[in-house]
Design a protein around this motif. Structure first.
Motif, short mmCIF file in Angstrom:
data_model
loop_
_atom_site.label_atom_id
_atom_site.label_comp_id
_atom_site.label_asym_id
_atom_site.label_seq_id
_atom_site.Cartn_x
_atom_site.Cartn_y
_atom_site.Cartn_z
N VAL A 145 3.92 1.37 -9.26
CA VAL A 145 2.50 0.86 -8.93
C VAL A 145 1.94 0.20 -10.25
O VAL A 145 2.24 0.39 -11.37
N ILE A 146 0.99 -0.58 -10.06
CA ILE A 146 -0.11 -1.33 -11.05
C ILE A 146 -1.36 -0.86 -10.53
O ILE A 146 -2.08 -1.10 -9.33
N ALA A 147 -1.97 -0.08 -11.68
CA ALA A 147 -3.39 0.47 -11.41
C ALA A 147 -4.27 -0.34 -12.27
O ALA A 147 -3.93 -0.24 -13.58
N VAL A 148 -5.33 -0.97 -11.56
CA VAL A 148 -6.51 -1.64 -12.54
C VAL A 148 -7.79 -1.13 -12.27
O VAL A 148 -8.15 -0.39 -11.21
N ALA A 149 -8.77 -1.49 -13.37
CA ALA A 149 -10.14 -0.95 -12.97
C ALA A 149 -10.90 -1.84 -11.96
O ALA A 149 -12.12 -1.22 -11.57
N ASP A 150 -10.77 -2.98 -11.66
CA ASP A 150 -11.77 -3.63 -10.85
C ASP A 150 -11.13 -4.59 -10.05
O ASP A 150 -9.84 -4.97 -10.17
N ASP A 151 -11.78 -5.19 -9.17
CA ASP A 151 -11.36 -6.14 -8.08
C ASP A 151 -10.86 -7.32 -8.56
O ASP A 151 -9.75 -8.04 -8.26
N ALA A 152 -11.39 -7.80 -9.65
CA ALA A 152 -11.26 -9.27 -10.25
C ALA A 152 -9.73 -9.06 -10.95
O ALA A 152 -9.04 -10.06 -10.40
N GLY A 218 8.93 -4.37 -0.34
CA GLY A 218 7.60 -4.61 0.13
C GLY A 218 6.44 -4.31 -0.94
O GLY A 218 6.73 -3.53 -1.77
N ILE A 219 5.31 -5.00 -1.11
CA ILE A 219 4.38 -5.09 -1.91
C ILE A 219 3.11 -5.03 -1.13
O ILE A 219 2.94 -5.78 -0.20
N THR A 220 2.25 -4.12 -1.37
CA THR A 220 0.92 -3.99 -0.61
C THR A 220 0.05 -5.59 -0.67
O THR A 220 0.10 -5.58 -1.85
N PRO A 221 -0.43 -6.00 0.44
CA PRO A 221 -0.88 -7.21 0.10
C PRO A 221 -2.29 -7.28 -0.54
O PRO A 221 -2.93 -8.28 -0.95
N THR A 222 -3.03 -6.02 -0.30
CA THR A 222 -4.23 -5.91 -0.69
C THR A 222 -4.38 -4.61 -1.63
O THR A 222 -3.47 -3.73 -1.37
N ARG A 230 -7.91 0.35 -8.66
CA ARG A 230 -7.33 -0.48 -7.56
C ARG A 230 -6.00 -0.62 -7.58
O ARG A 230 -5.59 -0.79 -8.88
N VAL A 231 -5.15 -0.07 -6.88
CA VAL A 231 -3.78 0.13 -6.76
C VAL A 231 -2.83 -0.91 -6.17
O VAL A 231 -3.31 -0.84 -4.95
N ILE A 232 -1.86 -1.48 -6.84
CA ILE A 232 -1.07 -2.21 -5.89
C ILE A 232 0.44 -1.73 -6.02
O ILE A 232 0.93 -1.04 -6.91
N VAL A 233 1.05 -1.27 -4.87
CA VAL A 233 2.42 -0.53 -4.76
C VAL A 233 3.37 -1.45 -4.28
O VAL A 233 3.22 -2.46 -3.39
N LYS A 234 4.59 -1.18 -4.95
CA LYS A 234 5.76 -1.78 -4.39
C LYS A 234 6.87 -0.57 -4.22
O LYS A 234 6.90 0.37 -4.80
N LEU A 235 7.55 -0.81 -3.03
CA LEU A 235 8.56 0.11 -2.72
C LEU A 235 9.99 -0.28 -3.16
O LEU A 235 10.44 -1.23 -2.74
N ASP A 236 10.68 0.39 -4.09
CA ASP A 236 11.78 -0.28 -4.80
C ASP A 236 12.86 0.39 -3.85
O ASP A 236 14.03 -0.32 -3.71
#
Length: 281
Positions: A145-152, A218-222, A230-236
């Motif tokens: 996962v990559i977790a960030v604080a804002d949409d930008a 795969g990686i979540t597109p949004t 705001r979290v982006i996920v990849k399945l290893d």
């Protein structure tokens, strides 16, 4: 007993001085007092101190490791002696460090002697094991996962991933999650489908739902919106769930329940102490 700290400069100095240490080591070893591994200008370094340093290194206990750590302890003691000759012990920052160490030691020992956590029973361990096994699905997943604080920032991350940047490198650069230094890597997780609230191994339900829907690689597109990130996920990886036997899992579960019991006892003890104290802030 002095506490060993694996300072890089001390380690490097010990390596450089290793030849000098080794020259005199064999000749002097027979003259050392019992329980002493070295004398530095008459000051002893004990076997107990060396044993503790080896244990704290979390490396395999070998003759080579012991020799290296002994050299580090000798270098540190030599530096300490020279520093005290130049009255570094009276410097304000040294005195402050001593005060902080004293407070920490007093607090830890006080809590150790006064906390009374409830004992963990075999029945509790079995119940927790059954609860864990009952929550597992047919498959388990290895996400990042990559977790960030804002949409930008989330949009920046997604753009870099789409451009071919490595997920782990982007995680180390942008993520604010505790897994940042590990490239966003999470432990294996498993959920029953459909995913339900409270049965997601501590993950937000939206995150768990995304994980089971991704193909491997795969990686979540949004970004997935959670309460504070705001979290982006990849399945290893994905595999059939490996359920450990009770005997395999019981020690880890016991340790987990002991930690929870200690945290509960600490919270109650702190509340009791605060109630009896006069505090203004």
């Amino acid at each position: 007993m002095k506490k060993y700290s694996p300072l890089s400069f001390v380690a490097a100095s010990a390596f450089c001085l290793g030849a000098a240490f080794n020259v005199s080591a064999q000749a002097a070893a027979a003259d050392l007092p019992a329980g002493v591994v070295a004398l530095v200008n008459g000051m002893p370094i004990s076997q107990m101190e060396l044993d503790a340093a080896v244990q704290e290194s979390h490396q395999p206990d070998t003759t080579r490791l012991r020799q290296l750590i002994k050299q580090q302890l000798i270098a540190r003691e030599l530096f300490r002696q020279n520093a005290e000759k130049q009255h570094y012990d009276s410097k304000p920052e040294v005195q402050q460090a001593i005060d902080v160490a004293k407070i920490n030691a007093e607090t830890q020992i006080y809590l150790r002697d006064n906390l009374r956590p409830e004992a963990v029973t075999d029945a509790q361990i079995r119940a927790r094991y059954d609860e864990i096994v009952g929550s597992l699905g047919k498959e388990e997943y290895k996400p990042r996962v990559i977790a960030v604080a804002d949409d930008a920032t989330a949009n920046t991350v997604i753009a870099q991933l789409k451009a071919g940047a490595a997920f782990d490198a982007v995680a180390r650069q942008y993520s604010v999650a505790p897994t940042r230094s590990a490239g966003g890597e999470l432990p294996w997780v498993s959920f029953k489908a459909p995913v339900t609230e409270g049965k997601t191994q501590g993950l937000p339900i939206a995150l768990a739902q995304a994980i089971i829907q991704l193909p491997v690689g795969g990686i979540t597109p949004t970004p997935i919106v959670t309460a504070d990130a705001r979290v982006i996920v990849k399945l290893d990886a994905k595999r059939p769930t490996n359920v450990p036997s009770f005997d395999q899992a019981k020690d880890a579960i016991r340790a987990q329940l002991k930690t929870l019991a200690l945290e509960k006892a600490a919270a109650a003890f702190i509340a009791e102490q605060l109630q009896a104290a006069a505090i203004r802030q």
